[in-house]
Design a protein around this motif. Structure first.
Motif, mmCIF file in Angstrom:
data_model
loop_
_atom_site.group_PDB
_atom_site.id
_atom_site.type_symbol
_atom_site.label_atom_id
_atom_site.label_comp_id
_atom_site.label_asym_id
_atom_site.label_seq_id
_atom_site.Cartn_x
_atom_site.Cartn_y
_atom_site.Cartn_z
ATOM 1 N N LEU A 94 43.150 36.026 31.065
ATOM 2 C CA LEU A 94 44.242 36.894 30.619
ATOM 3 C C LEU A 94 43.688 38.210 30.059
ATOM 4 O O LEU A 94 44.140 39.298 30.402
ATOM 5 C CB LEU A 94 45.071 36.179 29.534
ATOM 6 C CG LEU A 94 46.204 37.000 28.933
ATOM 7 C CD1 LEU A 94 47.294 37.254 29.964
ATOM 8 C CD2 LEU A 94 46.804 36.303 27.719
ATOM 9 N N ARG A 95 42.672 38.073 29.217
ATOM 10 C CA ARG A 95 42.110 39.258 28.559
ATOM 11 C C ARG A 95 41.540 40.244 29.589
ATOM 12 O O ARG A 95 41.894 41.411 29.617
ATOM 13 C CB ARG A 95 41.014 38.831 27.586
ATOM 14 C CG ARG A 95 40.592 39.889 26.585
ATOM 15 C CD ARG A 95 39.457 39.387 25.696
ATOM 16 N NE ARG A 95 38.246 39.074 26.471
ATOM 17 C CZ ARG A 95 37.366 39.970 26.902
ATOM 18 N NH1 ARG A 95 37.550 41.256 26.649
ATOM 19 N NH2 ARG A 95 36.306 39.610 27.592
ATOM 20 N N LEU A 96 40.712 39.704 30.474
ATOM 21 C CA LEU A 96 40.107 40.556 31.498
ATOM 22 C C LEU A 96 41.177 41.182 32.388
ATOM 23 O O LEU A 96 41.119 42.363 32.711
ATOM 24 C CB LEU A 96 39.146 39.743 32.373
ATOM 25 C CG LEU A 96 37.837 39.311 31.714
ATOM 26 C CD1 LEU A 96 37.075 38.375 32.648
ATOM 27 C CD2 LEU A 96 36.995 40.538 31.378
ATOM 28 N N GLY A 97 42.149 40.383 32.728
ATOM 29 C CA GLY A 97 43.219 40.855 33.600
ATOM 30 C C GLY A 97 43.984 41.990 32.956
ATOM 31 O O GLY A 97 44.248 43.025 33.575
ATOM 32 N N GLN A 98 44.312 41.819 31.687
ATOM 33 C CA GLN A 98 45.094 42.847 31.008
ATOM 34 C C GLN A 98 44.308 44.130 30.849
ATOM 35 O O GLN A 98 44.834 45.230 30.997
ATOM 36 C CB GLN A 98 45.583 42.313 29.655
ATOM 37 C CG GLN A 98 46.731 41.332 29.846
ATOM 38 C CD GLN A 98 47.230 40.741 28.551
ATOM 39 O OE1 GLN A 98 46.485 40.616 27.585
ATOM 40 N NE2 GLN A 98 48.501 40.354 28.525
ATOM 41 N N GLN A 99 43.016 43.942 30.545
ATOM 42 C CA GLN A 99 42.140 45.099 30.418
ATOM 43 C C GLN A 99 42.134 45.952 31.680
ATOM 44 O O GLN A 99 42.397 47.149 31.659
ATOM 45 C CB GLN A 99 40.717 44.589 30.212
ATOM 46 C CG GLN A 99 40.020 45.155 29.017
ATOM 47 C CD GLN A 99 38.689 44.430 28.860
ATOM 48 O OE1 GLN A 99 37.959 44.220 29.822
ATOM 49 N NE2 GLN A 99 38.385 44.063 27.624
ATOM 50 N N ARG A 100 41.887 45.285 32.774
ATOM 51 C CA ARG A 100 41.777 46.001 34.044
ATOM 52 C C ARG A 100 43.115 46.591 34.462
ATOM 53 O O ARG A 100 43.193 47.689 34.979
ATOM 54 C CB ARG A 100 41.256 45.071 35.141
ATOM 55 C CG ARG A 100 39.836 44.629 34.920
ATOM 56 C CD ARG A 100 38.833 45.665 35.460
ATOM 57 N NE ARG A 100 38.856 45.729 36.912
ATOM 58 C CZ ARG A 100 38.149 44.920 37.689
ATOM 59 N NH1 ARG A 100 37.387 43.995 37.178
ATOM 60 N NH2 ARG A 100 38.200 45.054 38.996
ATOM 61 N N MET A 101 44.166 45.825 34.188
ATOM 62 C CA MET A 101 45.481 46.274 34.595
ATOM 63 C C MET A 101 45.866 47.558 33.859
ATOM 64 O O MET A 101 46.432 48.476 34.426
ATOM 65 C CB MET A 101 46.503 45.185 34.313
ATOM 66 C CG MET A 101 47.827 45.472 34.966
ATOM 67 S SD MET A 101 48.717 43.985 35.379
ATOM 68 C CE MET A 101 48.257 42.907 34.110
ATOM 69 N N ALA A 102 45.546 47.601 32.566
ATOM 70 C CA ALA A 102 45.885 48.773 31.758
ATOM 71 C C ALA A 102 45.221 50.020 32.337
ATOM 72 O O ALA A 102 45.764 51.113 32.299
ATOM 73 C CB ALA A 102 45.432 48.553 30.321
ATOM 74 N N ARG A 103 44.020 49.805 32.881
ATOM 75 C CA ARG A 103 43.289 50.932 33.447
ATOM 76 C C ARG A 103 43.892 51.411 34.755
ATOM 77 O O ARG A 103 44.014 52.585 35.013
ATOM 78 C CB ARG A 103 41.840 50.510 33.696
ATOM 79 C CG ARG A 103 40.918 50.888 32.569
ATOM 80 C CD ARG A 103 39.469 51.115 33.041
ATOM 81 N NE ARG A 103 39.046 50.432 34.235
ATOM 82 C CZ ARG A 103 38.315 49.313 34.236
ATOM 83 N NH1 ARG A 103 37.960 48.768 33.112
ATOM 84 N NH2 ARG A 103 37.936 48.772 35.366
ATOM 85 N N VAL A 104 44.218 50.470 35.584
ATOM 86 C CA VAL A 104 44.556 50.802 36.955
ATOM 87 C C VAL A 104 46.061 50.974 37.196
ATOM 88 O O VAL A 104 46.501 51.848 37.896
ATOM 89 C CB VAL A 104 44.016 49.733 37.914
ATOM 90 C CG1 VAL A 104 44.212 50.167 39.352
ATOM 91 C CG2 VAL A 104 42.559 49.457 37.613
#
Lengths: 481, 449, 252
Positions: B15-25
Motif C-alpha cells: 500500500l505504502r509503495l503504491g501510494q507513493q508512486r501513484m502520488a508522483r505519477v
C-alpha cells in the motif's frame, strides 16, 4: 442471553456458601478450579498417584488454552471459576412422591412407557433400596465376569485395573486435544471403563443405564472402551427419558480402541434438559468422542439420537489406522425451541482400503439451529480408501435453520469420496396425502419424520430403536402449526 | 508458510509503495478519492488473512513473504504491438476489445467497433476520455472489502474497463476485456478494477481474460463489480491463463436485480497461485445465476475458488457447478458457500463440485456449505473426489484407444462440460486447447511416496 | 481357427468363475453362448476384451494363432476384437464423433494404416449411420450420455460397423431392447456378417437367436461349456429351462 449466565451462577452458587473446605468428609467443594481442587478430587476418589499427575498435566495445559468460538453456536461466556468441580452424586432434591413431579414430565414418561419405579428414579423421587435394576445389574455382572469382560466405573478401574487404564487413558483423545477435552482430563469425576478380552463377543449390550451408580450422569464423564483383537461389543449410552440435571455444562470424553478384527458399536440417545420455551436453562453438551481403529479390519460404529440439551457440540470421530478398517457415523439430531446443535463427525483415513460411511439426518423446528460439520480426510497413504456421506436436513417452520459444513481433504488419487447433502421441508403433498387418509397433522409429521430417520434407527439396537421413534414423536410435538 | 510476526508488513508495504508512486505519477481524481480512502482505511484495519480465518483456511499466502511486489504505476508497454499478442488473440476476435497491459489500458491494442446506442465504454484512468457520471456513481457501489486484498484494490486501483448498457439495450456480439501481463525485472503488482452495469432489460456478453506474455512473475489483484438491473442478462466468461509464475487473485462481486439472468463460466487454468472469489447477491425476486467453473492444478500449481452465493430474496435460483482437475503436485481448493436468508422462501440452489485426481502427490480440499434460514427451499450439494473411472477407461481402450490418450480424452470430456457453457465458440476452443496442451506437458510425477 | 480357447480358468477377486473352458470359433461363424445368470458368460466376454481384474490362472486363448493373454485392451481392439457392452459406458463431455474418429484412427495407426482425415471420416461415418438407422444427432452428443437403452445399443453396433472387427463379441445385446430396436440392431449385425468375420453372441434368452441365426449354440454353466449343439439346442433350452441342464450336470 445474559439471563442464562445468571442462571449458571445461581445454580453453582446454591448451597456453596460455606467457603472453601478441605475436609475430605465434605461432599461439595466451593466453585473454582485450581491444583488443590484437582488434588482433592483425586484424593476423594482414592486414585493412584499417576492419575493425579495426569490430571495436573491436563490442568496446566488447559490454563494456556482459550475456549473455542464456533461460528454457528451462540451462548454466553462460561465462567469456569464459578463451577463446582466436585459434588456428591445425589445433589438432586429428593421428592416424596410422584405427585410432586412436573406433570409434563410424567406425561412424557407415560408416553415412553417407562415403568413407575424407574419414573421415580429418573425424576428424583426416593425409591426403595431394592430397586429392580439393582438385581438385574447383579445378574449382568456375573455373566460379564464369566466372559472376562471388565465393566466398571473409571475410578474403580484406576484402583482395580491400573495397568490397563494407564495404557489407554488419553491415548485416543490426548489431554491437549481441545479446550473441553483438557478440562475433562483435569477434572473428570465419573465414567465407565469397558475391556473386552481377545476373541470375546460381549454376551450382552452394555448400557450405562444398568451400571450401578451410573444413574446420575456425571458432569465431566469419561468413558474408555478397549476391544482386544477379534472381540465385539455394543455399548448404549444415555436413555430416552428426559433427565433433569443440575449441571449446566457437560464436557464428556469418550475414547474407543479397537484392535485387529475388533468391533465396537457405540449408540447414544441424548435427551437432556433443553431449556424452557423461552430458551432459558438447559444443558451445554460439549463432548469429545473418538474411536481409534488401531488394528486391521477393525470397525467402529457411532449411532446417535440427539434430541436434548440447549447446545450440543460433538463430533464422534474415527481414526482409521488399520488397513481395511471401517468407520461409521449415523446420526439423528433434533433441534426445536431455542436449541442449537453443531454436530457431525471426522473420518480420518490413514490405512489402506479403509471405508467410512456418514449418514446424518438433521431436523430443525421452531427456532432451532442446527449444523452438520464433518471432516473426511484421506491421507496420502490411504490407498483405495472410500467415503460416502449423506447429510439431509428437514426444516419445520420458517424460523429454524439448518446448515451443512463438510470439509473434504484428499491426498490420494485412488481414494474416492462422495458427499451429498439436501435440505428440504416436509412436502405439502406428503402431509396432505397422510391427512387425507385420516392422520392428524401431528401424526403425519411424526410418520414422515420417522421415515426420514429410518436409516439411523435401523442402526440402533432393537429396543432402543422403538424408544427412539417414540422420543422423536414427542420431541416434535407442537412443532407444527 | 506465513508467520504471524510479519502479517501486516507486506500488505502495508504494498500500500505504502503504491501510494507513493501513484502520488508522483497519477494525480488523484476527485471522483475516485472516496473509493481510495475507503480502501486505505480497510487495509489499515484488516490483517493479512491466515489459516485461522475460515475463508483462508486452505489458502497459503507464503508467496507474499518471498517477493517484494513493486507497484506498477505506468504502463511502459506502449511499444507493445498487436503482433506481440497474436498468440493471445481469440480466433474470432470480438469487435469490441479493451486491452490492458500490466493493469493499464493500451489504446493501440484496443478494437472499438461502433456499438449500439446506449452502450458506454470507458476506462477508469480516463484513457477513453472523460468517465461519464453514471459510471462514476456506480463505481464501488457494491464492492465489499471481504479481505485485505479487496481493500488494497480499492486503494490502489490502476485502471479497468467500465461498461454501461442503458435500459433495454441488447449488445450484439461480445465485449472482450483482455488483460496482458508482462514480467518485469522486479515482480510487480497491479490492481485492475472493472465495472459492468446493465440497466433494466439490457443484454450483453462479456469475455474477461487474464493472460501472461512470457513466463514472468507478477501479482494480479483484480476486483470486478457487476450490477444487473431487472430483467437484464449477462453472459460472463472469464479465463485465467496467467504465466506459470504469476499470482492471480480476482474478487468478482455481482448484484442481481429482479428476474435477471447471470451466467458465469470461469476457466482458471494458469498461474502458480490463483484464487477466484465470486460473490453473487440476489437483490430482486425471480433472478437466476448459473455459475460454472473449471480449476486446473498441475505441477505445483495452486488453484482456489471461493463462492459466496447469497439468496437474500425469495424465488431465486442458482446453479453452481465447479470441477477440479489435478495433476503432478497440484492443489485445488473449493469453498462453495450458499446462504439462504430467513425470508428467501422458494429458493432453489444446487451446488456441485467434482474433482478428478490424476496424480499421487496432488491434493484437494473442498468445502461445499449450505447455510439455510428459510424452510420452503430446495437446496442440495454434491461433491466427489476420485480418479478416472476405470469403466470409462476400459470402454475407450476396448475401442483401440491407448491408455494415455484415453485418459486425456476423459479429462477433456470432464472439462468440456464446463467449457460448453461458454457462449463464445472461440473461447471454448481456446480453453480446450489450453487444457489439452497443459495436461500433455504436465511433469510426470516422481515415483510413489 | 479364428479363436481357440483351451482349458481356460479365470478368477475375479480371488473367486474362480471360469473353470476349464474350451471353445473353438472358425472364421465367418456365429456362436451363441447361453447360460443362466452367474454362469460366467459376461466374465468370458470381458476376459476376451482384456478387462483389468480378471485373472487368467490357467489355459490359453489364441486369436488368429497368437495368444491374447497379457495384451492391453487397446492392443486386442487393434487386432480386431470388439466387445459390444451389455451396459455401454456413458462418457460425459466426450463428443461421440470425436470418440469414434479417435478410436478408428488409433486402431489404424496401430496396424500401420494411414489415419483418416476429418472429411474422409465424416463420409465414412455417414454411411455407417444409415446402416444402423441411427440419427446423426447422436453423433453430436457426448458418448452414450443421456442416450436411451436402444440408442446406446445402436451406438455399439455403429462402432462395430465402423471399426470392422474380425471377432465381435455381443454381450447381452438384446437386454433392455424392445422388438423394434432388437430388429434394427440385429439387422445391423446381420449386415456385418461375412466369411472372415466371426461373432460370439452372449445371451440369456433365445429371443435374439430368432433374429441372428447362430451356427453353433453353447451352454455355459458353472464356468464350463456343458453342452454344444446347433440352433436346435437353443429351442430345447427355451422349452425346458436351464434347470433341466443343471440337473443333468449334477447327474453327470
Amino acid at each position: 442471553m445474559s439471563s442464562t449466565s445468571k442462571q449458571v451462577d445461581a445454580l453453582v452458587e446454591r448451597g456453596y456458601e460455606h467457603g472453601f473446605v478441605t475436609d475430605i468428609e465434605t461432599d461439595v467443594i466451593p466453585p473454582g478450579l485450581d491444583e488443590d481442587v484437582i488434588r482433592f478430587i483425586s484424593q476423594r476418589k482414592q486414585e493412584p498417584e499417576w492419575v493425579l499427575e495426569y490430571r495436573l498435566k491436563a490442568f496446566r495445559h488447559w490454563l494456556g488454552m482459550t475456549p473455542p468460538v464456533w461460528s454457528s453456536v451462540h451462548y454466553p461466556q462460561i465462567d469456569f471459576q464459578a463451577i463446582s468441580y466436585f459434588a456428591a452424586p445425589t445433589k438432586k432434591p429428593v421428592l416424596e412422591s410422584l405427585d410432586q413431579v412436573d406433570p409434563e414430565l410424567l406425561r412424557t414418561y407415560e408416553k415412553l412407557g417407562i415403568p413407575l419405579e424407574e419414573q421415580k428414579a429418573l425424576s428424583g423421587v426416593a425409591v426403595d433400596a431394592v430397586f429392580d435394576s439393582v438385581s438385574v445389574a447383579t445378574t449382568f455382572r456375573k455373566n460379564l465376569a464369566d466372559a472376562g469382560v471388565i465393566f466398571c466405573s473409571i475410578s474403580e478401574a484406576a484402583r482395580e485395573h491400573p495397568e490397563l487404564l494407564r495404557e489407554y487413558l488419553g491415548s485416543v483423545v490426548p489431554h491437549t486435544d481441545n479446550f473441553y477435552a483438557a478440562l475433562n482430563a483435569a477434572v473428570f469425576t465419573d465414567g465407565t471403563f469397558v475391556y473386552i478380552p481377545r476373541g470375546v463377543r460381549c454376551p450382552m449390550e452394555l448400557s450405562t443405564y444398568f451400571r450401578i451408580n451410573a444413574q446420575n450422569t456425571g458432569q465431566f464423564e469419561r468413558t474408555l472402551i478397549v476391544a482386544e483383537e477379534g472381540s465385539h461389543v455394543s455399548y448404549l449410552e444415555g436413555c430416552t427419558a428426559p433427565q433433569r440435571d443440575e449441571n449446566q455444562l457437560h464436557a464428556a470424553v469418550v475414547e474407543l480402541v479397537a484392535m485387529q478384527d475388533a468391533q465396537i458399536k457405540y449408540s447414544t440417545v441424548q435427551n437432556w434438559y433443553p431449556g424452557d420455551a423461552q430458551g432459558k436453562g438447559g444443558i451445554y453438551n460439549f463432548v469429545t468422542k473418538r474411536g481409534d481403529c488401531r488394528g486391521a479390519r477393525s470397525k467402529i460404529s457411532w449411532t446417535q439420537v440427539e434430541t436434548g440439551s440447549a447446545i450440543t457440540w460433538k463430533y464422534p470421530s474415527c481414526l482409521l489406522r488399520g488397513d481395511d478398517s471401517v468407520g461409521e457415523f449415523y446420526s439423528v439430531a433434533v433441534t426445536k425451541g431455542h436449541q442449537q446443535a453443531d454436530t457431525g463427525t471426522k473420518m480420518i483415513h490413514l490405512g489402506r482400503n479403509t471405508r467410512s460411511t456418514i449418514v446424518s439426518k438433521g431436523i430443525s423446528a421452531g427456532d432451532g439451529q442446527q449444523a452438520y460439520r464433518g471432516l473426511v480426510r484421506m491421507a496420502q497413504r490411504a490407498e483405495n480408501a472410500r467415503n460416502h456421506t449423506q447429510c439431509d436436513s428437514l426444516l419445520i417452520g420458517d424460523r429454524c435453520a439448518a446448515h451443512t459444513f463438510p470439509y473434504i481433504e484428499v491426498k490420494n488419487p485412488t481414494a474416492k469420496v462422495e458427499h451429498e447433502a439436501t435440505t428440504s421441508k416436509i412436502g405439502d403433498d406428503q402431509l396432505f396425502y397422510c391427512r387425507s387418509r385420516g392422520l392428524s397433522e401431528e401424526d403425519a409429521v411424526s410418520l414422515i419424520v420417522n421415515g426420514f430417520c429410518k436409516e439411523i434407527f435401523n442402526e440402533l439396537p432393537m429396543e432402543f430403536a422403538v424408544e427412539a421413534q417414540k422420543l422423536l414423536a414427542i420431541s416434535l410435538e407442537g412443532a407444527v402449526g | 508458510m506465513s508467520s504471524d510476526t510479519q502479517t501486516q508488513h507486506d500488505v502495508q508495504e504494498i500500500l505504502r509503495l503504491g501510494q507513493q508512486r501513484m502520488a508522483r505519477v497519477m494525480p488523484d481524481t476527485d471522483w475516485q478519492s472516496a473509493t481510495r480512502k475507503r480502501g486505505t482505511a480497510g487495509v489499515a484495519t484488516m490483517a493479512r488473512p491466515d489459516r485461522k480465518q475460515e475463508a483462508w483456511r486452505y489458502t497459503p499466502l507464503g508467496f507474499l513473504d518471498q517477493a517484494e511486489f513493486q507497484p506498477i504505476v505506468e504502463g511502459p508497454f506502449d511499444a507493445l504491438q498487436l503482433s506481440d499478442i497474436d498468440d493471445l488473440m481469440l480466433t474470432d476476435p470480438p469487435r469490441i476489445r479493451l486491452v490492458f497491459v500490466n493493469g493499464y489500458l493500451a489504446s493501440g491494442l484496443c478494437a472499438m467497433a461502433k456499438s449500439a446506442d446506449g452502450v458506454t465504454l470507458s476506462s477508469l484512468a480516463g484513457g477513453l476520455g472523460e468517465v461519464p457520471a453514471m459510471l462514476r456513481q456506480q463505481l464501488d457501489a457494491i464492492a465489499e472489502h471481504n479481505h485485505v486484498f479487496a481493500a488494497l484494490n480499492s486503494a490502489l486501483m490502476s485502471d479497468g474497463a467500465l461498461i454501461h448498457l442503458a435500459a433495454g439495450v441488447h449488445l450484439d456480439g461480445p465485449i472482450e476485456i483482455l488483460h496482458v501481463s508482462v514480467g518485469l525485472e522486479q515482480p510487480g503488482i497491479c490492481h485492475p478494477r472493472h465495472l459492468i452495469v446493465l440497466e433494466d432489460g439490457a443484454r450483453a456478453e462479456v469475455i474477461e481474460r487474464y493472460c501472461g506474455l512470457g513466463d514472468g512473475a507478477y501479482f494480479t489483484n483484480a476486483l470486478i463489480e457487476v450490477s444487473l438491473g431487472s430483467d437484464s442478462e449477462l453472459l460472463h466468461q472469464r479465463m485465467q491463463e496467467e504465466s506459470p509464475h504469476a499470482q492471480h487473485l480476482s474478487d468478482l462481486q455481482v448484484h442481481l436485480g429482479a428476474r435477471s439472468l447471470y451466467r458465469l463460466t470461469l476457466a482458471a487454468l494458469g498461474g502458480a497461485w490463483s484464487r477466484n472469489d465470486v460473490r453473487v447477491t440476489f437483490g430482486g425476486e425471480g433472478a437466476t445465476a448459473e455459475l460454472d467453473g473449471l480449476m486446473l492444478a498441475r505441477d505445483r500449481q495452486f488453484n482456489d475458488v471461493h463462492l459466496d452465493v447469497r439468496h437474500e430474496v425469495p424465488h431465486c435460483t442458482s446453479r453452481e457447478t465447479f470441477k477440479g482437475i489435478l495433476d503432478g503436485s497440484g492443489r485445488v481448493v473449493f469453498d462453495g458457500h450458499i446462504v439462504v436468508a430467513r425470508d428467501a422462501q422458494k429458493t432453489d440452489a444446487v451446488l456441485s463440485n467434482r474433482n478428478l485426481m490424476l496424480a499421487r502427490s496432488a491434493e484437494v480440499d473442498t468445502k461445499p456449505q449450505l447455510e439455510i434460514y428459510a424452510d420452503d427451499v430446495k437446496c442440495s450439494h454434491g461433491t466427489t473426489v476420485g480418479e478416472l473411472d476405470p469403466d470409462m477407461l476400459f470402454y475407450l481402450r476396448s475401442r483401440g484407444i491407448p491408455a494415455d490418450q484415453a485418459k486425456q480424452m476423459l479429462c477433456q470430456g470432464f472439462a468440456q462440460e464446463v467449457f460448453d457453457t461458454m457462449a463464445s465458440q472461440a473461447l471454448r476452443a481456446r480453453a480446450g486447447q489450453l487444457l489439452a496442451s497443459r495436461l500433455l506437458t504436465s511433469t510426470p510425477e516422481q515415483g510413489e511416496r | 481357427m479364428m479363436l481357440s480357447i483351451k482349458n481356460l480358468k479365470a478368477q475375479v477377486e480371488g473367486k474362480e468363475i471360469i473353470k476349464g473352458l474350451d471353445l473353438q470359433v472358425g472364421p465367418g461363424e456365429v456362436h451363441a453362448i447361453m447360460g443362466p445368470n452367474g454362469s460366467g458368460k459376461s466374465t468370458l466376454a470381458h476376459i476376451l476384451a482384456g478387462r483389468d481384474g480378471y485373472d487368467v490362472t490357467d489355459g490359453e486363448i489364441l486369436f488368429e494363432g497368437r495368444s491374447l493373454i497379457g495384451l492391453a485392451p487397446e492392443e486386442r481392439a487393434s487386432r480386431g476384437i470388439f466387445l459390444a457392452f451389455q451396459y455401454p459406458v456413458e462418457l460425459p463431455g466426450v463428443n461421440n464423433t470425436h470418440f469414434l474418429k479417435e478410436a478408428l484412427n488409433a486402431q489404424r495407426k496401430a496396424r500401420g494404416e494411414p489415419e483418416l482425415d476429418s472429411v474422409a471420416f465424416l463420409k465414412l461415418i455417414r454411411e455407417k449411420l444409415a446402416m444402423v438407422s441411427m440419427s446423426p444427432e447422436l453423433l453430436k452428443r457426448p458418448v452414450n450420455a443421456g442416450f436411451s437403452g436402444g440408442e446406446k445399443k445402436r451406438n455399439e453396433i455403429l462402432q462395430m460397423a465402423l471399426l470392422e472387427p474380425r471377432l465381435a463379441i455381443l454381450d447381452e445385446t438384446d437386454s433392455g431392447l424392445d422388438i423394434d430396436a432388437l430388429k434394427t440392431v440385429s439387422d445391423g449385425v446381420n449386415a456385418l456378417r461375412s466369411p472372415d468375420r466371426s461373432v460370439i453372441l452372449v445371451t440369456h434368452y433365445q429371443r435374439l437367436l430368432d433374429y441372428i441365426q447362430p451356427d453353433f449354440v453353447h451352454v455355459l454353466a458353472g464356468g464350463r461349456i456343458v453342452r454344444s449343439g446347433d440352433k436346435g439346442l437353443a429351442k430345447e433350452l427355451e422349452a425346458k429351462g436351464y434347470g433341466w441342464l443343471s440337473g443333468q450336470d449334477e447327474a453327470a
